[in-house]
Design a protein around this motif. Structure first.
Motif, PDB file in Angstrom:
ATOM      1  N   LEU A  32       0.848  -1.186   0.000  1.00  0.00           N
ATOM      2  CA  LEU A  32       0.000   0.000   0.000  1.00  0.00           C
ATOM      3  C   LEU A  32       0.886   1.240   0.000  1.00  0.00           C
ATOM      4  O   LEU A  32       1.943   1.256   0.637  1.00  0.00           O
ATOM      5  CB  LEU A  32      -0.907   0.036   1.234  1.00  0.00           C
ATOM      6  CG  LEU A  32      -1.902  -1.107   1.421  1.00  0.00           C
ATOM      7  CD1 LEU A  32      -2.594  -0.956   2.771  1.00  0.00           C
ATOM      8  CD2 LEU A  32      -2.922  -1.117   0.291  1.00  0.00           C
ATOM      9  N   VAL A  33       0.436   2.264  -0.699  1.00  0.00           N
ATOM     10  CA  VAL A  33       1.088   3.576  -0.666  1.00  0.00           C
ATOM     11  C   VAL A  33       0.074   4.544  -0.063  1.00  0.00           C
ATOM     12  O   VAL A  33      -0.976   4.812  -0.654  1.00  0.00           O
ATOM     13  CB  VAL A  33       1.487   4.034  -2.082  1.00  0.00           C
ATOM     14  CG1 VAL A  33       2.102   5.425  -2.035  1.00  0.00           C
ATOM     15  CG2 VAL A  33       2.460   3.041  -2.704  1.00  0.00           C
ATOM     16  N   LEU A  34       0.370   5.047   1.127  1.00  0.00           N
ATOM     17  CA  LEU A  34      -0.569   5.908   1.860  1.00  0.00           C
ATOM     18  C   LEU A  34       0.003   7.313   1.968  1.00  0.00           C
ATOM     19  O   LEU A  34       1.027   7.536   2.622  1.00  0.00           O
ATOM     20  CB  LEU A  34      -0.826   5.346   3.263  1.00  0.00           C
ATOM     21  CG  LEU A  34      -1.332   3.901   3.340  1.00  0.00           C
ATOM     22  CD1 LEU A  34      -1.475   3.473   4.791  1.00  0.00           C
ATOM     23  CD2 LEU A  34      -2.659   3.742   2.603  1.00  0.00           C
ATOM     24  N   GLY A  35      -0.648   8.271   1.318  1.00  0.00           N
ATOM     25  CA  GLY A  35      -0.190   9.653   1.365  1.00  0.00           C
ATOM     26  C   GLY A  35      -1.293  10.589   1.805  1.00  0.00           C
ATOM     27  O   GLY A  35      -2.481  10.316   1.596  1.00  0.00           O
ATOM     28  N   ASN A  36      -0.917  11.707   2.417  1.00  0.00           N
ATOM     29  CA  ASN A  36      -1.928  12.615   2.954  1.00  0.00           C
ATOM     30  C   ASN A  36      -2.302  13.742   2.009  1.00  0.00           C
ATOM     31  O   ASN A  36      -3.122  14.598   2.345  1.00  0.00           O
ATOM     32  CB  ASN A  36      -1.473  13.196   4.295  1.00  0.00           C
ATOM     33  CG  ASN A  36      -0.203  14.023   4.175  1.00  0.00           C
ATOM     34  OD1 ASN A  36       0.312  14.228   3.085  1.00  0.00           O
ATOM     35  ND2 ASN A  36       0.310  14.485   5.307  1.00  0.00           N
ATOM     36  N   THR A  47      -4.806   8.239  -1.472  1.00  0.00           N
ATOM     37  CA  THR A  47      -4.546   9.641  -1.158  1.00  0.00           C
ATOM     38  C   THR A  47      -5.468  10.113  -0.030  1.00  0.00           C
ATOM     39  O   THR A  47      -6.408   9.421   0.362  1.00  0.00           O
ATOM     40  CB  THR A  47      -4.757  10.512  -2.408  1.00  0.00           C
ATOM     41  OG1 THR A  47      -6.100  10.325  -2.885  1.00  0.00           O
ATOM     42  CG2 THR A  47      -3.782  10.128  -3.505  1.00  0.00           C
ATOM     43  N   ASN A  48      -5.185  11.303   0.474  1.00  0.00           N
ATOM     44  CA  ASN A  48      -5.959  11.885   1.584  1.00  0.00           C
ATOM     45  C   ASN A  48      -5.997  10.956   2.801  1.00  0.00           C
ATOM     46  O   ASN A  48      -6.996  10.905   3.522  1.00  0.00           O
ATOM     47  CB  ASN A  48      -7.386  12.210   1.138  1.00  0.00           C
ATOM     48  CG  ASN A  48      -7.463  13.424   0.241  1.00  0.00           C
ATOM     49  OD1 ASN A  48      -6.838  14.443   0.526  1.00  0.00           O
ATOM     50  ND2 ASN A  48      -8.206  13.316  -0.850  1.00  0.00           N
ATOM     51  N   GLU A  49      -4.920  10.245   3.019  1.00  0.00           N
ATOM     52  CA  GLU A  49      -4.840   9.323   4.152  1.00  0.00           C
ATOM     53  C   GLU A  49      -3.798   9.834   5.148  1.00  0.00           C
ATOM     54  O   GLU A  49      -2.614   9.925   4.825  1.00  0.00           O
ATOM     55  CB  GLU A  49      -4.466   7.911   3.687  1.00  0.00           C
ATOM     56  CG  GLU A  49      -5.461   7.264   2.747  1.00  0.00           C
ATOM     57  CD  GLU A  49      -6.807   6.999   3.410  1.00  0.00           C
ATOM     58  OE1 GLU A  49      -6.853   6.945   4.646  1.00  0.00           O
ATOM     59  OE2 GLU A  49      -7.810   6.858   2.670  1.00  0.00           O
ATOM     60  N   GLU A  50      -4.266  10.175   6.343  1.00  0.00           N
ATOM     61  CA  GLU A  50      -3.380  10.669   7.402  1.00  0.00           C
ATOM     62  C   GLU A  50      -2.955   9.488   8.268  1.00  0.00           C
ATOM     63  O   GLU A  50      -3.733   8.983   9.078  1.00  0.00           O
ATOM     64  CB  GLU A  50      -4.089  11.725   8.234  1.00  0.00           C
ATOM     65  CG  GLU A  50      -3.173  12.521   9.137  1.00  0.00           C
ATOM     66  CD  GLU A  50      -2.260  13.453   8.363  1.00  0.00           C
ATOM     67  OE1 GLU A  50      -1.060  13.507   8.724  1.00  0.00           O
ATOM     68  OE2 GLU A  50      -2.725  14.106   7.409  1.00  0.00           O
ATOM     69  N   VAL A  51      -1.728   9.053   8.080  1.00  0.00           N
ATOM     70  CA  VAL A  51      -1.220   7.882   8.802  1.00  0.00           C
ATOM     71  C   VAL A  51      -0.740   8.296  10.189  1.00  0.00           C
ATOM     72  O   VAL A  51      -0.035   9.295  10.341  1.00  0.00           O
ATOM     73  CB  VAL A  51      -0.077   7.222   8.017  1.00  0.00           C
ATOM     74  CG1 VAL A  51       0.543   6.080   8.820  1.00  0.00           C
ATOM     75  CG2 VAL A  51      -0.586   6.717   6.677  1.00  0.00           C
ATOM     76  N   GLN A  52      -1.121   7.525  11.208  1.00  0.00           N
ATOM     77  CA  GLN A  52      -0.687   7.784  12.578  1.00  0.00           C
ATOM     78  C   GLN A  52      -0.542   6.473  13.333  1.00  0.00           C
ATOM     79  O   GLN A  52      -1.054   5.426  12.909  1.00  0.00           O
ATOM     80  CB  GLN A  52      -1.702   8.683  13.307  1.00  0.00           C
ATOM     81  CG  GLN A  52      -1.796  10.099  12.776  1.00  0.00           C
ATOM     82  CD  GLN A  52      -0.531  10.907  12.990  1.00  0.00           C
ATOM     83  OE1 GLN A  52       0.283  10.608  13.867  1.00  0.00           O
ATOM     84  NE2 GLN A  52      -0.345  11.929  12.174  1.00  0.00           N
TER      85      GLN A  52
END
Length: 540
Positions: free
Chosen positions: A118-122, A199-204
């Protein structure tokens, strides 16, 4: 993309969706890079070493790069050897003979080597920091690199330009930033990797668990973690005294009170360049050309006339602050650079080197500043707006503190949510291995190499380790590089000179410096014109 359900268990998660994340995703989709002996590299030693084993996921990096320092060809000693290696294979002699050699790399689709990831970007679209515009400067700002240095595998910037403009890229083309952002946004769907891009994914809340990692914000489990979130996501905030200035209205080009610009780098120059020529500007900047020179100093006046022009204005302001020098600057005659004909600089620009803001008084839509100049004088200036752009940093606040300390990104007593990192932060670790902790890899500007052209090496390294059969990797501990991951450093870090084949000039850099010298400028650049080149470039 963001509305699709996200799998909760995959092999690898890549945090960030910028160029390095996209390159790595392309490889993990089974697109494997091979050296093509039919298009031999101009370095015969490198060609001989690569020919027996052409798969670039099987290479021994120190062996291939050991001769670079003594080579007759020009190899950067600023970037990591693995990044220099992939760059020269993709674009042989790109800085000296860009049209003379074709790429030595071919990409082969091998379905059986695909890795679920997965590629998770904000950001709202793929492209990472290229998709953001944190200051008021225009999207029309030209990139530092030429278009061929901005290409990703499978769909080059030239391909995109032909598709959107109906013709080839012009020679010596530095595309506007908005055009590069559009290219990167289009890239995933064109090359067939969009299924992994979110996209639009805020990883925490990423923590280590027994069998890998758990991403609390998305309830995802994975075996491998790739940090590709970059070092340019956050503007360095102003100190407390200046924070009330944030309440001033957005820049108003019709205001009679000047715009205050604080900063000495590319972003500050961008703001100045794209401010209306009639708008007054007060520019406060650090001036320490011997120990901490502005990155603008590296910009050749013909290759980068706008940046070179701003730098020379700063230099003239610094000279004026020191008192009469007994000579007339070429800047005053406006002959050195056509950029100076665009506005009456003596009327609209006031440069204040090494000046400290001592007091702030807010009024209705403006502010009165009390300043202390470098020579100790106290002056006052009224401003209508401020652009505080002293630099940008990245954040690894999405990691828990144990991982952050393990990879060397956090010092004791500093909460992870307060720590801002630069290209220096992880550099000592990545010079040992890009696997900075067990199953944790870094790519892109987090490695200290900020240009897209130098992103490939880290991606190939991470893909190689991720694709190794289970049980064949020993991994790495917090202090010891993996037995299967060769050291990426082939020369002492103090050896930071880039030998240029043209004119015999040497650029001495006081740190990592990866802005390519402009190829158009090489034909006429002399030792005196080039000078020293100390810089910390932003990704554009």
């Amino acid at each position: 993309m963001a509305s699709r359900p996200i799998p909760t268990s995959v092999d690898t998660v890549i945090v960030g969706n910028g160029p390095s994340a996209l390159i790595l995703s392309y490889v993990l989709h089974g697109n494997i890079p091979y050296y093509n002996p039919a298009k031999p590299h101009p370095d015969p030693i490198l060609h001989t070493k690569l020919s027996p084993s052409c798969c670039l996921l099987n290479i021994n990096i120190p062996d291939l790069t050991a001769h670079f320092a003594a080579s007759r060809l020009s190899y950067s000693t600023q970037a990591l050897p693995v990044n220099v290696l992939l760059d020269t294979l993709l674009r042989p002699l790109a800085d000296t003979d860009p049209e003379g050699y074709a790429s030595c790399v071919e990409w082969r689709l091998e379905e059986d080597r695909k890795v679920r990831h997965l590629v998770l970007g904000n950001t709202a679209q793929a492209g990472g920091q290229w998709a953001d515009n944190p200051v008021s400067a225009s999207w029309d700002i030209g990139t530092l690199s030429y278009s061929e240095m901005l290409s990703l595998p499978g769909y080059t910037f030239d391909d995109h330009y032909r598709k959107t403009h109906g013709g080839p890229v012009p020679d010596f083309y530095r595309p506007p930033r908005g055009e590069v952002a559009a290219y990167l946004a289009t890239y995933p769907s064109v090359v067939g990797i969009a299924d992994s891009i979110y996209t639009n994914e805020e990883v925490q809340d990423i923590s280590r668990v027994d069998d890998g990692f758990h991403i609390g914000s998305h309830n995802i489990s994975c075996k491998n973690l790739v940090l590709a979130s970059g070092t340019f996501s956050n503007l360095i905030p102003p100190r407390p005294l200046l924070r009330p200035l944030n309440a001033l209205p957005q820049p108003n080009h019709t205001s009679e009170a000047p715009l205050l610009v604080v900063g000495s780098g590319f972003t500050a120059a961008d703001v100045i360049i794209f401010t209306l020529p009639t708008r007054k500007i007060i520019h406060i900047f650090k001036w320490d050309p011997e120990d901490h020179p502005s990155p603008l100093r590296a910009c050749h006046p013909r290759a980068y006339p706008e940046y070179a022009g701003v730098y020379r204005r700063m230099k003239l302001a610094a000279q004026d602050a020191q008192g009469p020098q007994g000579t007339t600057s070429a800047m005053r005659t406006k002959k050195a650079n056509p950029f100076f004909k665009e506005r009456n600089w003596d009327q609209v620009y006031e440069g204040l080197p090494n000046t400290c803001i001592k007091n702030v008084e807010l009024y209705d839509g403006s502010a009165l500043l009390t300043l202390e100049t470098a020579n100790g004088n106290s002056i006052q200036r009224k401003i209508s707006n401020i652009e505080y752009v002293i630099g940008r940093r990245g954040s690894l606040s999405y990691l828990d503190e144990s991982i952050a300390r393990d990879i060397g990104a956090l010092e004791d007593q500093i909460p992870i949510n307060k720590a801002l990192i630069s290209g220096h932060t992880l550099r000592p670790k990545v010079e040992q291995s890009l696997e900075v902790a067990l199953n944790v890899f870094v790519t892109g500007s987090l490695t200290g190499d900020s240009l897209i052209r130098f992103a490939y090496g880290g991606c190939v390294f991470a893909a190689r380790e991720i694709m190794r059969p289970s049980g064949s990797r020993s991994g790495t501990s917090s202090s010891t590089p993996s037995a299967s991951s060769e050291s990426l450093s082939t020369a002492p870090s103090s050896q930071l000179d880039l030998q240029l084949p043209t004119q015999g000039a040497v650029i001495s850099a006081g740190g990592h410096s990866d802005l390519n010298l402009d190829k158009k400028a090489r034909a006429y650049a002399s030792d005196q014109e080039i000078g020293k080149c100390d810089m910390w470039p932003e990704p554009w």
